[in-house]
Motif scaffolding. Structure first.
Motif, PDB file in Angstrom:
ATOM      1  N   THR A   1      -8.244   9.876  -9.087  1.00 27.11           N
ATOM      2  CA  THR A   1      -6.835   9.732  -9.427  1.00 27.11           C
ATOM      3  C   THR A   1      -6.413  10.853 -10.360  1.00 27.11           C
ATOM      4  O   THR A   1      -7.231  11.587 -10.919  1.00 27.11           O
TER       5      THR A   1
ATOM      6  N   GLU B   1       1.312   7.142   1.655  1.00 24.96           N
ATOM      7  CA  GLU B   1       0.826   8.508   1.482  1.00 24.96           C
ATOM      8  C   GLU B   1      -0.675   8.559   1.213  1.00 24.96           C
ATOM      9  O   GLU B   1      -1.264   9.638   1.234  1.00 24.96           O
ATOM     10  N   GLU B   2      -1.278   7.391   0.994  1.00 21.31           N
ATOM     11  CA  GLU B   2      -2.691   7.371   0.661  1.00 21.31           C
ATOM     12  C   GLU B   2      -3.521   6.496   1.592  1.00 21.31           C
ATOM     13  O   GLU B   2      -4.746   6.653   1.648  1.00 21.31           O
ATOM     14  N   SER B   3      -2.890   5.597   2.325  1.00 21.85           N
ATOM     15  CA  SER B   3      -3.664   4.684   3.176  1.00 21.85           C
ATOM     16  C   SER B   3      -2.788   4.110   4.279  1.00 21.85           C
ATOM     17  O   SER B   3      -1.555   4.217   4.238  1.00 21.85           O
TER      18      SER B   3
ATOM     19  N   VAL C   1       0.850  -1.188   0.000  1.00 22.49           N
ATOM     20  CA  VAL C   1       0.000   0.000   0.000  1.00 22.49           C
ATOM     21  C   VAL C   1       0.884   1.236   0.000  1.00 22.49           C
ATOM     22  O   VAL C   1       2.039   1.209   0.461  1.00 22.49           O
ATOM     23  N   ASN C   2       0.331   2.300  -0.497  1.00 20.52           N
ATOM     24  CA  ASN C   2       1.045   3.571  -0.527  1.00 20.52           C
ATOM     25  C   ASN C   2       0.835   4.286   0.809  1.00 20.52           C
ATOM     26  O   ASN C   2      -0.297   4.648   1.143  1.00 20.52           O
TER      27      ASN C   2
END
Length: 254
Positions: free
Chosen positions: A185, A159-161, A156-157
Motif C-alpha cells: 500500500t 481499480e484494484e480487484s 471493492v475497488n
C-alpha cells in the motif's frame, strides 16, 4: 470241405488274442479290467477338480468386481473432493493458475455442516486479464453469473480487484481476483531517496491473486428471505390508552 478257422478268430496269430482273462471281448489278454476302472475313476476325479478350480476362479473374479472395485472407488470418492476436481478441469491458461492451494472443511453430504471449499492461486497477468480468463472458463463449464445484492459482502475497488458470483447445480461460487501478494500500500512505501526505496525499486511486483470460494446453495443465505419469521398464533399484549379507567387504582370494598 470247409476251411478250419484259427481258435483265436480271423486275423489272429494267437488263439484267444481278442479275449481278456475274463473272456471279455475287445480287451487284450493280460489286461486287468479293474485297472481300467481305476484309470477312469482317476480321470473323472481330475476333471472334477479342474471344474471346481474354474468355479472358484470365476467366483473370485465376481467378488473382485462386485466388492473390491466399488470399495476402492468409494474410498477414493470419500478422500477426494469433486468440486476441487471440477476446478482443476477449468480451461484457464497455465499462467492463471500457479501455486494452487486448496482447503476445505465440513461434510460432503451436509451432515451438520455443509462443506466449504476455498482455492487460492497466483496469476502472472494483471487482475483484469485474469478475471476475464476465469469468467470465460466458468461460463464454458456451465456456471451462470449470479447477480445478488450481497455479492460482494463489502465494496471493492474496481481499480484494484474484480469480484463476481456464480451458480451451478447445488453450488455457489465466489471469484475474487486482486492485486498480487507482493503489492504494498501507499503507506508502506518508504520515502523516496532512502536506501529502502532504492532496494525496493529493484524488485518488480506483477501478476494477481485468485481466490475462489465454493459452498452449497442450501447453506448460502444470500438472496433468501426469512421463511420462518417467528411462531404463529401468538396474540400481542394489548396497549391501553393513558386515560383508560383500567389504569386507575382499584376501588376498595365498602
Amino acid at each position: 470241405m470247409a476251411p478250419v478257422l484259427p481258435a483265436g478268430g480271423l486275423g489272429s496269430d494267437e488263439p484267444g488274442a481278442e479275449l481278456g482273462e475274463g473272456g471279455a471281448p475287445g480287451v487284450p489278454r493280460g489286461v486287468d479290467d479293474r485297472g481300467l476302472r481305476g484309470a477312469g475313476a482317476e480321470l473323472r476325479q481330475r476333471m472334477r477338480t479342474e471344474r471346481q478350480l474354474r468355479q472358484i476362479t470365476l467366483m473370485s473374479l465376481a467378488a473382485l468386481v462386485l466388492l473390491v472395485f466399488p470399495a476402492f472407488f468409494g474410498i477414493r470418492a470419500m478422500t477426494s473432493d469433486p468440486v476441487f476436481s471440477s476446478l482443476d478441469d477449468l480451461e484457464v491458461p497455465s499462467w492463471a493458475a500457479t501455486k494452487v492451494e486448496d482447503q476445505g472443511y465440513g461434510s460432503l453430504w451436509c451432515f451438520l455442516d455443509c462443506r466449504f471449499r476455498e482455492r487460492i492461486a497466483e496469476s502472472d497477468q494483471p487482475f483484469k486479464e485474469t478475471s476475464a480468463a476465469y469468467s470465460a472458463a466458468l461460463t464454458k463449464a456451465g456456471w451462470t453469473q449470479w447477480k445478488v445484492a450481497e455479492c460482494p459482502d463489502t465494496p471493492v475497488n474496481p481499480e484494484e480487484s474484480a469480484y463476481s458470483c456464480w451458480r451451478r447445480d447445488e453450488f455457489t461460487l465466489d471469484l475474487s481476483v486482486g492485486l498480487p501478494g507482493c503489492a504494498v500500500t501507499a503507506d508502506a512505501i518508504p520515502p523516496a531517496g532512502t536506501e529502502e526505496a532504492t532496494a525496493g525499486a529493484v524488485k518488480e511486483c506483477v501478476g494477481s491473486t485468485v481466490n475462489i470460494k465454493v459452498q452449497n446453495t442450501i447453506s448460502d443465505q444470500r438472496g433468501k428471505t426469512d421463511q420462518a419469521p417467528g411462531p404463529l398464533g401468538v396474540t400481542p399484549d394489548p396497549t391501553l390508552a393513558p386515560d383508560s379507567p383500567l389504569l386507575g387504582p382499584t376501588p376498595q370494598a365498602s
